[in-house]
Design an enzyme around this catalytic site. Sequence first.
Site, short mmCIF file in Angstrom:
data_model
loop_
_atom_site.label_atom_id
_atom_site.label_comp_id
_atom_site.label_asym_id
_atom_site.label_seq_id
_atom_site.Cartn_x
_atom_site.Cartn_y
_atom_site.Cartn_z
CD GLU A 55 15.05 -9.66 17.85
OE1 GLU A 55 14.29 -10.48 17.30
OE2 GLU A 55 15.17 -8.46 17.47
CB CYS A 88 16.80 -11.06 14.77
SG CYS A 88 16.81 -9.29 14.47
CB ALA A 157 -20.12 16.58 9.88
CB ALA A 167 -27.99 26.11 -1.40
CG ASP A 203 -14.78 24.19 4.57
OD1 ASP A 203 -15.58 25.05 4.16
OD2 ASP A 203 -15.04 22.98 4.64
N PRO A 281 -17.02 15.61 0.23
CG PRO A 281 -19.17 16.48 0.15
CD PRO A 281 -17.74 16.90 0.30
#
Length: 356
Positions: A55, A88, A157, A167, A203, A281
């Site tokens: 505004e 405002c 997943a 394992a 990973d 996990p």
Amino acid sequence: MDATDREREAMRRALSLALRGPRGVNPQVGAVLLSPDGTVLAEGWHRGAGTDHAEVDALGKLALGAARGATAVVTLEPCNHTGRTGPCAEALIAAGVVRVVYAVADPGEASSGGAARLRAAGVDVTGGVLADDGRALLDSWLTVQRLGRPHVTVKWAQSLDGRAAAADGTSQWITGPRAREDVHRRRADADAIVVGTGTVIADDPALTARRPDGALYDAQPMPVVVGRRTIPHDARVHRHPRPLMLHEGADLFGGDEDAATSLLAQLRDRGVHRVFVEGGPTLASAFLRAGLADQVLAYIAPTLLGGPVTAIGDLAVATIDEQLRLDVAAVERLGDDLLIVATPRQARGPEQEGTR
């Protein structure tokens, strides 16, 4: 007084202007000032924390007194408090605006009340104009206001027998390409993606959101790595297009629920609205155990792995009466895999923990 066709048209314009501003700690807001005959006098939008609100941005484009008798069309109820900028509602009153039309009421305890202040000054006010469009624009920001923290999605997943890896720890890939494509699309919708140091070490994920052809989505989540172990200096996450955030504070993995709350507070203060918790996990279990998961995405592959690496770890469920129940929102087929989208029944925000 209902909104006129011209005011609705101006609201649609204000909604498009709002998108020019950044999504962050402050909401995206647009404003259009109309003359008494419906001509556009000025437009404005909020450019981020510490800058003029929409505004005031619009008013600043007019000569002194040029807004007298005007109508202000704003996507969010004008604020009624002094923060980094002034209220405002007061700016509109001082400018001589005689009517204000807005889409969504301000949910903030400190900032709300602008409509009442305007009415008290004799300004005609109409709210809820194109409210559905306004809420869609502000969906993630409104969620943060309601929860007091970012919205959290926990994803994993798993094999059909509930395993997240073989394992020996290998896990790429349990699910197929269509499931992974879905994950990347959802990553692109998030503001931050959170993994543990164990996932980075095991990973070496890039933590980017990628299209099926490998190209990056335009929107990328901020990578966040949680844990006390040092990650390799050549880990792919260091090459992410956004700076890496390392959270090395309290032990999120040792049952310290305050650590999860602290992390979310830091992300909220950085303007993060949606958090995607992806690995592994132990980290997923920490958010579920703390009651800080708002959505669960479980990708289930028709394969069996056996072994000790379960998709979810300890949830502090000692007896069946303490199980964490979820409501299933959707079940989707993605190639050979299934995606179950579910909502935990007892997600918590800071207001439920006594921290506000």
